[in-house]
Each structure stands twice: as C-alpha cells, then as structure tokens.
Design an enzyme around this catalytic site. Structure first.
Site, short mmCIF file in Angstrom:
data_model
loop_
_atom_site.label_atom_id
_atom_site.label_comp_id
_atom_site.label_asym_id
_atom_site.label_seq_id
_atom_site.Cartn_x
_atom_site.Cartn_y
_atom_site.Cartn_z
CE LYS A 62 51.40 32.88 42.24
NZ LYS A 62 52.41 32.35 41.29
CG HIS A 98 13.83 54.50 30.00
ND1 HIS A 98 13.64 53.13 30.03
CD2 HIS A 98 12.88 55.00 29.16
CE1 HIS A 98 12.62 52.82 29.24
NE2 HIS A 98 12.14 53.94 28.71
CE1 TYR A 113 49.30 37.61 38.95
CE2 TYR A 113 51.53 36.70 39.15
CZ TYR A 113 50.16 36.51 39.03
OH TYR A 113 49.65 35.25 38.99
#
Length: 503
Positions: A140, A15, A136
């Site tokens: 954008k 694992h 932002y």
C-alpha cells in the site's frame, strides 16, 4: 495434428496454444477424464497450470486444465479423449501433474518486441504492486509512493501465480504499475522441461552434464543443443563421450534426435534408481595411496552402512607399543605419525620413518602456492580421512623422498594459513545419522623446522590431525541438480541429496 513448440513445431499458419501448434482449435475445458496410452487420468478440479510459449517474439500464455499422472510422460506423447480421439499432446508438467494444452481459460497473447515478461509464485498472504510482492501494508505504501510519478511506456509484464488467485501486472521503466488483470483461479507454474545448451563454447561440457542431471532429477525433459559449428550432431556426440561417467545413469533414458540446425536430447527418469543423477558425489574415502571420490553406488553402500548403524563411535586411542625397525603395517605407521605430529621441532632434510598410508598423507608445496593448494586440496583430503579411519596430513614433507622440507613464511602469513585451515574444515558439510551430531574433530600444529646451526627459523611443517567422524563428511555439496519452477537449475544440499536416496 499437433506439433510441439519444443521441437520447432511453431507455425504461424496454424492455431497456437501454450507449447503447441495444431490444425484444430480444441476446447480442452470440457474434459473431465483423458487417456494417455490407454490409461485414464482425471482432470484436477479447481486447480490450473499457467503455461506459455515464447516463439518468434510472441508470447502465448494461458491457464490450462491439468491431470495427475505418477508415470513419466514425454513431450509430444498423444493425449486422447475417452472415445479415442486425439485432443492434445503432452507439454508442460508440475511434479506429477501434466497440462492439457488447447483452448483454456484466461489467456495472454503478446508481442514481445521491446518488452519483457517474468513469472512469479505469489506467496500466500502477499499483495502485489508492479514487479514486487510483499505484505499488504508495505505494498500500500509502495503504491502511494509510485502514484506520484507520471506513467511511462510499458517495458515489462509480470505474471503472478497463486493458490487462490492469479494476476498480470505491467510496469514502466520506473517500476510504476500501469495495468493489472486478476484471474480468480488458483494455479501452479510448470517445472520447465526444456533446457537450451550451446556446444562448442567454454564450459559446454559442464553445462551439458548439469542439464542432464537436473532434468533426470526433475522427471525428465528435453535439451535443445545448438552449435556455431556445422555438424552439431557430431560435436554433441563428442561431448557426450566426454561425460561417459554419467552414462551409467542415463544410457537407457536418453534419445538424440537430429534437427536441421540443432539436436534434441529427450530424457525420461525411470524412478527406479536408488540415487539421484549425480555428476560428482564429493564424498571421498582414503586408500593406501590416494583420496578417492566415491561414485554413486559406492556412496550408496557407504551411506547405507551409516544409516543402518546410526553412525560410528570414535576410534579408541592408540596404545603405546614397542615395534622393531622396518615394520610398515598400518597401525605402526599411524603410531609413528602420531609421534611425528607431537614433535616440538624438526631438522631440515631429516628422513621421516613412515610413508603414505590409509592414515597418512605427505605433501610439499612452496610458500607462494601454500594457500592455493590448501584451498584446492584440503577439503577432499581431510574429508577422506574423516570418512575412513581418521588420519594425518603433513604439509612440508616430500612425498617421494620422505624428507622434511617445510615452507618459509612470516608470522602474519602463518596466521592467515591457520585461519584458512579452520575455515575450510568448518565448511565441510556433515550429514548425520546419529543422535549426537558432533562436529569434525581435528587439531592443527605448525612445527618449526631448523637448519643445522640455526637458533631461529621461519620454516614450518603444517601438521593436521583429523579424527574419524561419526557420520558422512562431504568435501562440498554434491554436483547434483534439479529444476525449480522458475526454470533455474538448483543444486541439492548434502542433506537434501541424502534424503532422496532410496535406502
């Protein structure tokens, strides 16, 4: 059983989790308290650590729980539950927090064939598009611009780790975002505690000493050492012998383990030393015969005195004094140097009545080598004067015969030399303990040197006078490093370095 990937413990038949392979798949999300060497530690609530392994072109990353521990734990130390069952081993660390590796929260398992992966701290208030973060409105506009492009194959993954949210974005060759995942969990990136060094190559000793310093100053870690030569352990020990000046710091914090094709240097930081691990302090003091670099303990003593006194007051001006010929005490030499500094002209070959002292240094150099020697030697010489009692540097006086030689240069070249001197003095870092925080005070003159019968000359002696500084003057930033969260080694600034001293 648990095997650390840092020590070559990756096994595709076991694992695999960030930094470990194990014979059991343990869900580490269920624990609220863990134990290491019989000491209990609480799992931090609502905060996680993004950890990863990159092994055999495979990326294994996940958000893992973490616990706070103010003691140094080494990679591979066993972690138990409260019933005494081993549940993991120590892997990643962020400051005083350690990750608990196993089945965690959101995860990412990738084949790295043909793609890259990058990790970033997501700054508060920023938005993300592809491989960039910004406010932002900017993001954008970036998204609108990139939307016009046709999507291409994914070439890079970007993992963004923030205080409140984590994201994974993918981009094509043009930087167009192809895919995005969001995890509504706040996390931190670990401070990498594994550094890889190749010995037998150029600058390997520098790389090794830098790595030792950075890891010791960041809580410890492991250096994986490889070499093109067969006996990597032999080559490594040779390099360690060549940086014996560091052993006063690391001798009891270092353990070398031989592997088949590599060696591992395991180090821990005891946090007991008052100083950071430092290769060179770049703090100089002037003695009668030389400019000597202080070692860490000398620097501690010097800086402690400055801190306790709140800096030093300027030295009083020298008083005029009639002294007999042949007197060579320090004060008399300094007066003679002051008189020489104020001369309007000199004669080639004339004897200087004073030699090197704690306040004076002579040196001679050809015009061709002048700017190079100034760049190489000026910071250490002038900072040593500033840290001691002030002093005079005369460039163009033979150190052995004490005769005036000078150097011959044109007017334009002389201006370049003058600007060099000003630049190097202004670049000398000063760490202040006083309230005034004054700059280094100095004066520079070029004294003309005439040969008998000459009415003009292009030969000069450069005379520089430096006053004792109120506080500590460094020739350069100390050679002392730490690991940042991106895995880069960063050098401490002089102010940062001093702020870490335990006075």
């Amino acid at each position: 059983m648990f095997y650390a990937h840092a020590f070559g413990g990756y096994d595709e038949n076991l694992h695999a989790f960030p930094r470990i392979s194990s014979t059991v798949a343990n869900d580490v999300r269920k624990y609220s308290v863990v134990s290491v060497y019989n000491k209990k530690y609480n799992i931090v609530k609502n905060k996680y650590m993004w950890c990863n392994s990159q092994v055999n072109k495979r990326y294994i990353g996940a958000l893992l729980p973490m616990f706070e521990c103010n003691e140094y734990l080494q990679i591979g130390d066993p972690i138990h539950d409260l019933e005494g069952n081993q549940i993991s081993i120590v892997t990643y660390r962020h400051k005083n927090y350690y990750a608990l590796s196993g089945i965690g929260y959101e995860s990412l398992d990738l084949c790295l064939e043909g793609v890259g992966i990058h990790h970033h701290v997501l700054e508060t208030g920023n938005a993300v598009y592809g491989k960039v973060q910004h406010e932002y409105s900017t993001i954008k506009e970036k998204a609108k611009e990139m939307n016009a492009l046709k999507p291409g194959p994914i070439i890079d993954y970007h993992v963004w780790i923030g205080d409140c949210v984590c994201q994974v974005t993918t981009v094509d060759v043009h930087g167009k975002e192809i895919m995005r995942m969001r995890f509504k969990r706040g996390a931190v990136l670990p401070i990498p505690n594994l550094v890889k060094v190749k010995v037998g190559e150029e600058n390997d000793t520098i790389n090794l000493s830098t790595s030792i310093s950075a890891l010791l100053n960041s809580g410890g870690g492991t250096i994986e050492v490889t070499s093109k030569e067969e006996r990597v352990d032999y080559v490594l020990m040779k390099r360690l012998e060549s940086i014996h000046h560091l052993w006063s710091v690391v001798y009891d914090h270092l353990n070398v383990v031989n592997g088949e094709e590599r060696c591992y240097i395991h180090m821990h930081s005891s946090h007991q030393s008052p100083m950071l691990s430092t290769v060179k302090t770049n703090l100089y003091m002037k003695t009668m015969g030389a400019c000597l670099q202080m070692d860490s303990m000398e620097a501690l003593e010097y800086l402690s005195e400055l801190k306790e006194s709140g800096g030093r007051s300027p030295r009083p001006e020298l008083q005029k004094f009639e002294y007999p010929d042949g007197v060579k005490d320090t004060e008399s030499i300094e007066r003679l140097a002051e008189e020489f500094f104020n001369r309007s002209e000199l004669q080639a070959g004339e004897s200087v009545k004073f030699g090197n002292s704690i306040n004076v240094k002579h040196t001679s150099v050809s015009a061709k080598q002048l700017r190079t020697r100034i760049r190489q030697q000026l910071p250490s010489i002038l900072s040593s004067f500033a840290n001691t009692k002030g002093g005079y540097l005369f460039i163009g006086v033979d150190n052995n015969t004490h005769k005036v030689i000078g150097f011959t240069v044109g007017h334009d070249y002389l201006k370049l030399v003058e600007r060099d001197i000003e630049k190097y003095i202004q670049k000398l870092p000063v760490v202040h303990f006083c309230k005034k925080k004054e700059d280094i005070k100095y004066a520079c003159r070029f004294i003309k040197v005439y040969k008998p019968g000459d009415e003009t000359t292009s030969t000069y002696v450069c005379a520089i006078k430096v006053e004792r500084c109120c506080c500590a003057v460094f020739a350069d930033w100390p050679e002392s490093w730490y690991m940042d969260t991106s895995g880069s080694m960063k050098k401490y600034s002089p102010d940062e370095w001093v702020s870490h001293i335990k006075f």
